[in-house]
Design an enzyme around this catalytic site. Structure first.
Site, PDB file in Angstrom:
ATOM      1  CB  ALA A   1       3.066   1.778  -7.149  1.00 13.77           C
TER       2      ALA A   1
ATOM      3  CB  ALA B   1       6.461   9.761  -4.165  1.00 17.74           C
TER       4      ALA B   1
ATOM      5  CD  GLU C   1      12.871  16.032   0.690  1.00 16.51           C
ATOM      6  OE1 GLU C   1      12.513  14.851   0.858  1.00 16.51           O
ATOM      7  OE2 GLU C   1      12.177  16.886   0.110  1.00 16.51           O
TER       8      GLU C   1
ATOM      9  CB  ALA D   1      -0.952  -0.015   1.191  1.00 17.34           C
ATOM     10  N   GLY D   2       1.885   1.234  -0.873  1.00 20.68           N
ATOM     11  CA  GLY D   2       2.667   2.451  -1.102  1.00 20.68           C
ATOM     12  C   GLY D   2       1.979   3.301  -2.163  1.00 20.68           C
TER      13      GLY D   2
END
Lengths: 399, 399
Positions: free
Chosen positions: B14, B314, B170, B11-12
């Protein structure tokens, strides 16, 4: 005639009450008063179990010394005492010139008493001061944060508290309050966490009222705390604790609250001590040294009713400081000193934010009422340190 | 004719886009769609640097899967995939019966790429998922909390970030934001903390616009970050890192962000992979397995302009999921599939809450404007997952 020099070592309950008393009673230039403390803040020992469990920020348990002392009357030196030289009437410091004194007040607090348990100093954590309790809280969180990264090992979410005296019980009570939030934060089912309180004596809070002890035990057990009474810890290892008889409890967090002894600097000064504590005279002076007052956890005062020493508490240290300030003023002005008489006002142990047990006067208190009493005691300490302004500034979360 | 069975693994970005697309486009009972994921939540990988540094709670970087899927159309199984059996068209799970499929979508994400650096897996921390970033944050706090308890050792407040790609940069940006509060909390002078970013390539953000890279480097250096460029790490030990040439940097915290490779389950399935990634056909299918779609970090898609693979992001995973949903519907209904074409909308790297650099379309952005753009990208992801209600529920702290 030279102005008398008073040096106060330690800004704990006893040292601060001495200094606050002196700055109230003395006129300007009546004495040179110097306070020496390692940190630039006082920490409220009776609240340390809260930041240790993470239920309150550490800042709630400390007060800047500059906010307490009157710098026109008291000189503050932030430094570590390295030695007390009684013969030269000097105190040696880590980063400053030695201080000479006419009167010395020793309020240097305590160190953990390990009763010879192997590995305790190396592997356990201690509720000692602001630095140590911040570390305890972070240690617990770190172990919880590892749980899902390291195969959900049970020891990571097992906390052993050694000692079921006041500190131990108050810390366990706070952990109970903390667990729901901590478990939610790290996706850990609450019922998987083990809180184990181990005590060598056959009861929790030895010597305390049995009815109140029973109340505390029931409250704790209904919140999943496991008690192991009459169970001395034999060894503390990197993996947990080994109990007498050989049983091992694997726990990533072991917090020892089993007792304290006097600061070793007092022993090293050459004064005769029992567990680092000096048996003082009726004016709280060290034997053979009428110019040296020893207060708080470093002093041993006997209860004449049963010929046993009073346990070291914030309450007795506070009263000692008040007495010492009066007697120092008397000494300087050539007046009469007053013997120290401990007036036990009561004892309250918190069991978390909303639960406590206690005896005040002749009344037994428990539950919410006792919890409110505990906070009143804390507010009173703030009041003694700095009056209503201090209560308003530092006491809001207590109300 | 039996209802076709579609199984989506992961459930990323994609996997979720596939499932969200399917539940929008398919009628009830047109297919049996099952989503398998280890956790009952999706985590927003592009925000993980925030909870890793402790600037945002971990909950801001995750969304409950039940809040995304339509349970009338998609069955959700929370479990760990243990094997993909291509010949039997089955997926094996840790705690459930094997699932058989007609169509399989593999979106199982990535694992750290260590480039053979010794000791990295054992001693470094990785920005991988919610569990790992919660641990990174607590690790850093725990080390800071030890500082005054363990002789003010410099390594306790030295943080090494390995890799100056997007994740590394980041994360360092977030650490800059976090330091003032952390230093205040543990009474540590800010200037004593060392933040060291080590990169084997001769520049920060290799391949990115030099003017923007320069902006980032200047911003970081003015906030005390030390860069070590053209400096491969040779070994990661319990004490820190050893650089090529032998220099040792002692650091209690080492976070590796140097790269990722595909999930090993994909390799183990027998598909041919390069660094764990499958070179897919124009419809994102595994060679020789037209019923198996491989998306996200497990897939390798080549940029036809320069014949180099697109980096796993992402953005590309999201577009792959959208494409895959359309093509699955086409496959079931006997329609025409659409080849996947990546549409690079832009790239923004945050440097903390108020700073970022980026390219959107043909414009270079930096500073506050870029930081706002970064948040718009995050809000768009929430919108894709659950429309305006999801934006309102989970996106408030971004606005």
């Amino acid at each position: 005639m030279a102005t008398p020099k008073i040096v106060v070592l330690g800004a704990g309950y006893a040292g601060l009450m001495t200094v606050v008393g002196l700055q109230k009673k003395l006129n300007y230039n009546e004495a040179d008063v110097t306070l020496v403390n390692q940190n630039d803040y006082h920490y409220i020992t009776t609240l340390l179990h809260e930041p240790a469990a993470g239920t309150q920020p550490a800042d709630h348990a400390r007060i800047a010394i500059r906010d307490i002392i009157d710098e026109k009357k008291v000189k503050f030196i932030q430094d570590q005492v390295t030695a007390i030289k009684l013969d030269q009437k000097e105190v040696h410091l880590a980063n400053n010139e030695p201080l000479s004194y006419d009167y010395l007040v020793v309020g240097l607090g305590s160190a953990p008493e390990t009763f010879g348990i192997r590995g305790l100093l190396e592997n356990a954590l201690f509720i000692r001061n602001i630095n140590s309790v911040r570390m305890i809280n972070q240690h617990i969180e770190y172990m919880f944060s590892k749980y899902h990264n390291e195969g959900q090992r049970q020891d990571l979410i097992t906390i052993v508290v050694g000692g079921a005296g006041f500190t131990g019980i108050e810390f366990v009570g706070e952990l109970i309050d903390r667990m729901p939030e901590l478990c939610r934060k790290y996706d850990i089912p609450r019922e998987k966490v083990r809180l184990i309180n181990i005590e060598a004596a056959p009861t929790v809070l030895p010597g305390f009222d049995p009815e109140l002890v029973d109340y505390a035990v029931k409250y704790f057990e209904s919140n999943g705390v496991e008690f192991r009474l009459s169970t001395p810890i034999e060894e503390c290892t990197e993996d947990g604790v080994i109990l007498k008889g050989g049983e091992e409890i694997k726990a990533a967090t072991v917090v020892w609250t089993g007792g304290v002894r006097g600061n070793k600097l007092v022993e090293e000064s050459g004064l005769e001590t029992m567990r680092g504590r000096v048996k003082v005279d009726e004016f709280l002076r060290a034997p053979g040294h009428p110019e040296v007052f020893v207060l708080g956890d470093s002093s041993l005062v006997f209860n004449k009713e049963n010929d046993r020493p009073y346990p070291p508490t914030a309450q007795i240290a506070t009263q000692q400081g008040q007495n010492c300030a009066k007697n120092l003023v008397a000494a300087i002005r050539g007046g009469q000193m007053e013997p120290f008489v401990f007036d036990l006002k009561g004892t309250v142990a918190s069991l978390g934010r909303k639960e406590a047990i206690g005896i005040v006067g002749k009344s037994k208190l428990f539950g919410r009422k006792a919890a409110i009493m505990k906070r009143i005691i804390e507010l009173r300490w703030l009041y003694l340190l700095g009056g209503i302004p201090m209560v308003l500034r530092k006491g809001r979360h207590l109300i």
